[in-house]
Design a protein around this motif. Sequence first.
Motif, short mmCIF file in Angstrom:
data_model
loop_
_atom_site.label_atom_id
_atom_site.label_comp_id
_atom_site.label_asym_id
_atom_site.label_seq_id
_atom_site.Cartn_x
_atom_site.Cartn_y
_atom_site.Cartn_z
N LEU A 197 5.02 5.96 -3.44
CA LEU A 197 3.68 6.15 -3.98
C LEU A 197 3.31 7.63 -4.02
N LEU A 198 3.59 8.36 -2.94
CA LEU A 198 3.26 9.79 -2.91
C LEU A 198 4.09 10.56 -3.93
N GLY A 199 5.33 10.13 -4.11
CA GLY A 199 6.21 10.84 -5.03
C GLY A 199 5.99 10.50 -6.49
N SER A 200 5.15 9.50 -6.76
CA SER A 200 4.92 9.08 -8.14
C SER A 200 3.67 9.71 -8.75
N GLY A 201 3.03 10.60 -8.01
CA GLY A 201 1.82 11.23 -8.53
C GLY A 201 0.74 10.20 -8.79
N ARG A 202 0.11 10.30 -9.96
CA ARG A 202 -0.96 9.34 -10.30
C ARG A 202 -0.43 8.16 -11.12
N ARG A 203 0.89 8.08 -11.27
CA ARG A 203 1.46 6.98 -12.02
C ARG A 203 1.34 5.68 -11.21
N VAL A 204 0.96 4.60 -11.84
CA VAL A 204 0.84 3.31 -11.16
C VAL A 204 2.24 2.77 -10.87
N THR B 6 -5.64 0.65 -5.05
CA THR B 6 -5.15 -0.61 -5.60
C THR B 6 -5.53 -0.71 -7.07
N VAL B 7 -4.55 -1.00 -7.90
CA VAL B 7 -4.80 -1.23 -9.32
C VAL B 7 -4.65 -2.73 -9.53
N ARG B 8 -5.76 -3.42 -9.64
CA ARG B 8 -5.77 -4.88 -9.62
C ARG B 8 -4.88 -5.47 -10.70
N GLY B 9 -4.10 -6.44 -10.28
CA GLY B 9 -3.22 -7.14 -11.21
C GLY B 9 -1.94 -6.39 -11.54
N VAL B 10 -1.79 -5.16 -11.00
CA VAL B 10 -0.61 -4.38 -11.33
C VAL B 10 0.12 -3.91 -10.07
N GLY B 11 -0.54 -3.05 -9.31
CA GLY B 11 0.12 -2.48 -8.13
C GLY B 11 -0.73 -1.43 -7.46
#
Length: 276
Positions: free
Chosen positions: A207-214, A266-271
């Motif tokens: 998560l930290l390495g993915s920047g703002r990407r979901v 949390t991005v609901r329904g995705v991750g």
Amino acid sequence: MDEDVAVVIEDGEDIRELLAQVLTQGGFTVHVAADGVTGVELVREHDPIVVTVDVNMPGIDGFETARQVRAISTAYIVMITARGDEIDTLVGLQTGADDYIVKPFRPRELRARIEAMMRRPRVLASTHPSPPLPTGPAPTVAAESHPGPAAAAASAEAPAEQWSEVDAEFAPLEHRGLRLEPGARVVELEGSEVELTRSEFDILRMLLGSGRRVVSKMQLAGMLRGERGEPDHYLSEHDARAIEVHVANLRRKLGESPSEPRWIETVRGVGYRRTA
């Protein structure tokens, strides 16, 4: 070369024999126990790389057995349960288990889960192993000494991108007072170390390495299984629940509120994704 050792802790004779057979076919030297106390002693004696623990056992149950195993071993722990209740999943993963599987299970699924776990480092995030050293020619550092022509030529031929890739892979990740060091597998919050399980550490790193990407739950589940890229398998209810529990445990250890996230949104329904 030493053989990989596994310990099976299971009170049901049929399941115990099945687990032993699956692991033996996978190349393990297997030791079995019908209760938690005996199983913990086998772990202490044989230092296995994999331990399977049944949840429902006489005497000390599987949760307490897993706690005791985790206190003395960095083995991969797989909880075996006849129930798929969320509370079982939560408690099992909180005790330090790396994965769980619900009875009845397919031997092929158990083998796949164990193989995936063994592709991940056999260390807890709270330990401090030295980061892997890059291979290949050592980089030349400018100094007062003057290397000869042959040494200078060898240095010039060393692929610079090799070093940049290694540096990027093990470069620390920092976000809002949280620091993660991939090489040492250490996480610090405001200078104090946070003890995480392998799964929690790997999820936080992704998560930290993915920047703002979901990052989807499917991607996280695939990462924990050692898959590369977007996994093409179906995300089962158990897979999604396990990821949710890992993230809930991670947030709890970081002291983060899901309603007011500091690090993980949390991005609901995705991750999930890293906060801004």
